[in-house]
Write a protein that holds these residues in place. Structure first.
Motif, short mmCIF file in Angstrom:
data_model
loop_
_atom_site.label_atom_id
_atom_site.label_comp_id
_atom_site.label_asym_id
_atom_site.label_seq_id
_atom_site.Cartn_x
_atom_site.Cartn_y
_atom_site.Cartn_z
N SER A 92 0.83 -1.21 0.00
CA SER A 92 0.00 0.00 0.00
C SER A 92 0.86 1.26 0.00
N ALA A 95 1.71 1.82 -3.52
CA ALA A 95 0.58 2.35 -4.27
C ALA A 95 0.38 3.84 -4.02
N ILE A 96 0.46 4.26 -2.76
CA ILE A 96 0.13 5.67 -2.52
C ILE A 96 1.29 6.62 -2.79
N PHE A 101 -3.67 8.18 -8.70
CA PHE A 101 -5.02 7.71 -9.03
C PHE A 101 -6.02 8.49 -8.22
N ARG A 104 -6.41 8.30 -4.32
CA ARG A 104 -5.15 8.19 -3.60
C ARG A 104 -5.22 8.82 -2.21
N MET A 105 -5.68 10.07 -2.18
CA MET A 105 -5.72 10.75 -0.88
C MET A 105 -6.75 10.11 0.05
N ALA A 107 -7.52 6.90 0.12
CA ALA A 107 -6.87 5.71 0.66
C ALA A 107 -5.87 6.10 1.74
N PHE A 108 -5.12 7.16 1.44
CA PHE A 108 -4.14 7.64 2.42
C PHE A 108 -4.81 7.96 3.75
N TRP A 109 -5.90 8.68 3.68
CA TRP A 109 -6.56 9.09 4.92
C TRP A 109 -7.24 7.93 5.63
N LEU A 110 -7.76 6.98 4.85
CA LEU A 110 -8.35 5.79 5.48
C LEU A 110 -7.28 5.06 6.30
N ILE A 111 -6.12 4.90 5.69
CA ILE A 111 -5.04 4.21 6.41
C ILE A 111 -4.59 5.06 7.60
N PHE A 112 -4.52 6.36 7.34
CA PHE A 112 -4.06 7.23 8.42
C PHE A 112 -4.99 7.18 9.63
N MET A 113 -6.28 7.11 9.36
CA MET A 113 -7.25 7.12 10.47
C MET A 113 -7.06 5.94 11.40
#
Lengths: 306, 360
Positions: A92, A95-96, A101, A104-105, A107-113
């Motif tokens: 991941s 990917a980011i 894509f 992207r942001m 997905a980034f924030w989902l992971i960050f949360m």
């Protein structure tokens, strides 16, 4: 240092010796107690010197806590968590950082949360999720009224019940603990420091993204991966709460959980010698990892905790 | 005290990102609390040597955290790459968190057959219950005390090991050891040392005329878990402080020495203030550790007792949810703890994000 201060240096040595003692005293007494017979360990005061039962107690603890089985479980869980987190995070992070894509942001924030929200605070719902991993699908089916739709199409009355119980399985022990963002962020940060020229050169040579990842990025990340692997192995081995919820089947207990059952309770025989032998056994693998791989361990710790 | 001394570059203490913490604060303070923003934008005072060197190649819409050399606007492959992470997060993170949010406003019996929507009654009931308020007080007292002890001991040890030359690596290795030991095992070791019947240290206390029985006396039990928790965590704070000390500019220390400041004065007036962000970060991490990871110590040693003296919040979530099967209350407690954990994380990023300095 700029000046000489012999008195202060002596004090510093004294402080450090006190610190080292602070670490060693519990370990030393664990060793002493672990080498005594059960009669000796109940003597007050406890002897200062170890007795001759060390090996016998280790064997007793090994058998009593079923360490042949629980150590295996611990190794599977610790290695599974380590490998899983690293694999999932590498992909991941790649990917980011390397693709532009649309989501992207997001997905980034989902992971960050998910960063830093420990499993301890959401144990009940997470347990539900593992007790029936198909639950999300079930909700989806309920929400979309699949049953009604089916009835409308075929005329049959159906109830959809999806069940996938992961309690007492290795995936159930491992998967919920893989969900964490720290490793992703570590790799993301590392990838951002990788020179752009490498990727440009790879693209000029016609390498596909996966080829670039496998042949260039992965070899570059080896030292980070090792450092992180050590931390994650310790994390996995020392897990407590999550395996505790899974000890409905004794064969699935991890070493730390099995050790807990060796502690004398007030109504049982005070077999502290066996308990301390078990404690020494259980802490041996992670301690060896730290002692042997200290340099990597520090790098991993400092990198992954920021 | 010299960053270029052989110890600083010894393989045991790698050059670390903590180095940046100790820079003069004007260089590193970032105005953006979000990690996404910090990557691309620094505060105006931050020098940007790398960006100045690399020409932009007609990409005015650069996104934060994206490599300049990237694989373009492909969507299929990155989705595939992200899938495992997102699946696990959704199944074991987002859905459970949502469920906790939902359950916290529901009232259900233990078998889940009778569910009622009760708005914030679970929360109201929590704050009305003396047991919960007691648990809050216990948790705060426990984490604050543990935090102070851990930081104080770690600071002293870091100062001492920064000064001595001989035997330094032996001391460091020993101090690092508890990191390897599971919190549960740390708890068990200390429970044995202070066992009122067989424990050698408890015996010493008794010999000194101090009555000590953590099985009966709530205060003793709390101190027992505080000691075990601190013992386990001192190494963590120590590592960060020791690495941070290596990065304090030698020129500054030398200048102070020339001005007549002694080693202790230099430590407290120069080194420690420069370690400010590190200390703050460690304080937050200690709180997180105390709130959540000490569960194992409590469960292995005291089971929250005696008389609820060590019933910290995270242990209460477990007891109410899994033993008393009061799902609504447990979920409400989970939600409160989640909020706390999120605040901690944000604080940590607010004050520590400037470590994330890629020069991108």
């Amino acid at each position: 240092m700029v000046e000489r201060a012999p008195v202060l240096d002596t004090i510093c040595h004294a402080i450090l010796i006190a610190g080292a003692l602070l670490v060693c005293v519990p370990l030393y007494f664990a060793f002493v107690a672990g080498s005594l017979t059960i009669a000796e360990v109940q003597k007050v005061p406890l002897p200062w010197l170890p007795g001759g039962q060390f090996v016998a107690n280790l064997q007793a603890a090994w058998a009593k806590a079923d360490f042949s089985r629980t150590f295996l479980n611990s190794i599977v869980v610790a290695v599974g968590i380590t490998a899983g987190k690293i694999a999932v995070s590498l992909l991941s992070a790649f990917a980011i950082t390397y693709f532009r894509f649309r989501y992207r942001m997001l997905a980034f924030w989902l992971i960050f949360m998910s960063l830093m929200l420990p499993i301890e605070v959401r144990i009940v719902p997470t347990f539900e999720a593992v007790a029936n991993a198909a639950l999300p699908l079930q909700w989806l089916a309920d929400m979309l009224h699949v049953a009604d739709l089916w009835k409308w199409i075929s005329g049959h009355d159906v109830t959809i019940t999806l069940e996938w119980n992961m309690v007492n399985t290795y995936p159930g022990l491992i998967l919920p603990l893989i969900a964490s963002a720290t490793a992703t962020f570590l790799f993301r940060q590392f990838f951002l420091t990788v020179p752009d020229e490498l990727c440009e050169a790879a693209r000029l040579d016609g390498a596909s993204p996966l080829r670039f990842f496998w042949s260039i990025l992965l070899p570059l990340s080896v030292s980070n991966i090792i450092a992180l692997a050590i931390i994650l192995f310790l994390f996995g081995w020392n897990q407590y709460l999550w395996p505790l919820l899974f000890t409905t089947d004794k064969d699935m207990a991890t070493a730390v959980i099995a050790l807990k059952n060796l502690i004398p309770r007030s109504d049982s025989e005070p077999a502290w010698n066996i308990a301390m032998s078990g404690a020494l056994l259980t802490m041996l693998p992670p301690t060896l990892v730290i002692l042997l791989l200290q340099r990597w361990f520090l790098k991993g710790l400092i990198d992954s905790s920021k | 005290m010299n960053a270029s001394s052989p110890i600083a570059s010894s393989p045991i203490w790698p050059e670390s990102p903590a180095v940046q913490v100790a820079q003069p604060s004007g260089l590193v303070r970032s105005q953006h609390p979000s990690p996404g923003a910090t990557v691309a934008e620094h505060s105006p005072v931050t020098p940007r040597p790398i960006r100045a060197r690399t020409p932009k190649r007609g990409q005015p819409d650069r996104e934060p955290g994206l490599k300049r050399a990237n694989f373009g606007r492909e969507a299929g492959l990155p989705t595939l790459l992200l899938l495992p992470q997102l699946l696990i997060l959704v199944c074991f993170f987002f859905i459970p968190s949502l469920r906790a949010l939902m359950q916290s406003v529901l009232l259900s019996d233990p078998f889940g057959s009778n569910v009622q929507f009760v708005w914030f009654d679970n929360f109201k009931a929590l704050f009305a219950s003396g047991e919960y308020r007691q648990s809050i007080v216990t948790t705060i007292w426990f984490t604050v005390t543990q935090n102070v002890i851990t930081l104080a001991v770690a600071v002293v040890l870091a100062f001492a090991s920064d000064r001595v030359v001989r035997g330094r690596s032996v001391y460091r290795t020993l101090i690092l050891l508890p990191y390897a030991i599971a919190p549960a095992i740390a708890g068990i070791l200390w429970a044995f040392l202070f066992n009122p019947v067989v424990g050698p240290l408890a015996h010493m206390l008794h010999a000194l005329g101090i009555s000590w029985d953590p099985n009966r006396n709530p205060n003793d039990a709390l101190w027992l878990v505080i000691m075990a928790a601190s013992w386990k965590h001192i190494c963590y704070d120590y590592i960060f402080l020791a690495v941070g000390l290596l990065a304090v500019p030698a020129s500054l220390m030398e200048a102070a020495a020339v001005d007549g400041a002694g080693p202790i004065r230099r430590f407290f007036l120069i080194a420690l203030p420069m370690l400010g962000p590190t200390v703050f970060f460690l304080a937050v991490m200690n709180f997180i550790y105390g709130f959540f990871e000490t569960f194992a110590i409590i469960d292995a040693v005291t089971h929250g007792g005696p008389a609820g003296a060590t019933n910290i919040l995270v242990y209460k979530v477990y007891v109410d949810g899994f033993i008393n099967l009061d799902l609504g209350s447990s979920a409400a407690q989970s939600v409160l703890l989640m909020t706390f954990a999120l605040i901690c994380t944000l604080l940590q990023f607010r004050y520590f994000d400037h470590k994330v300095n890629y020069g991108v």
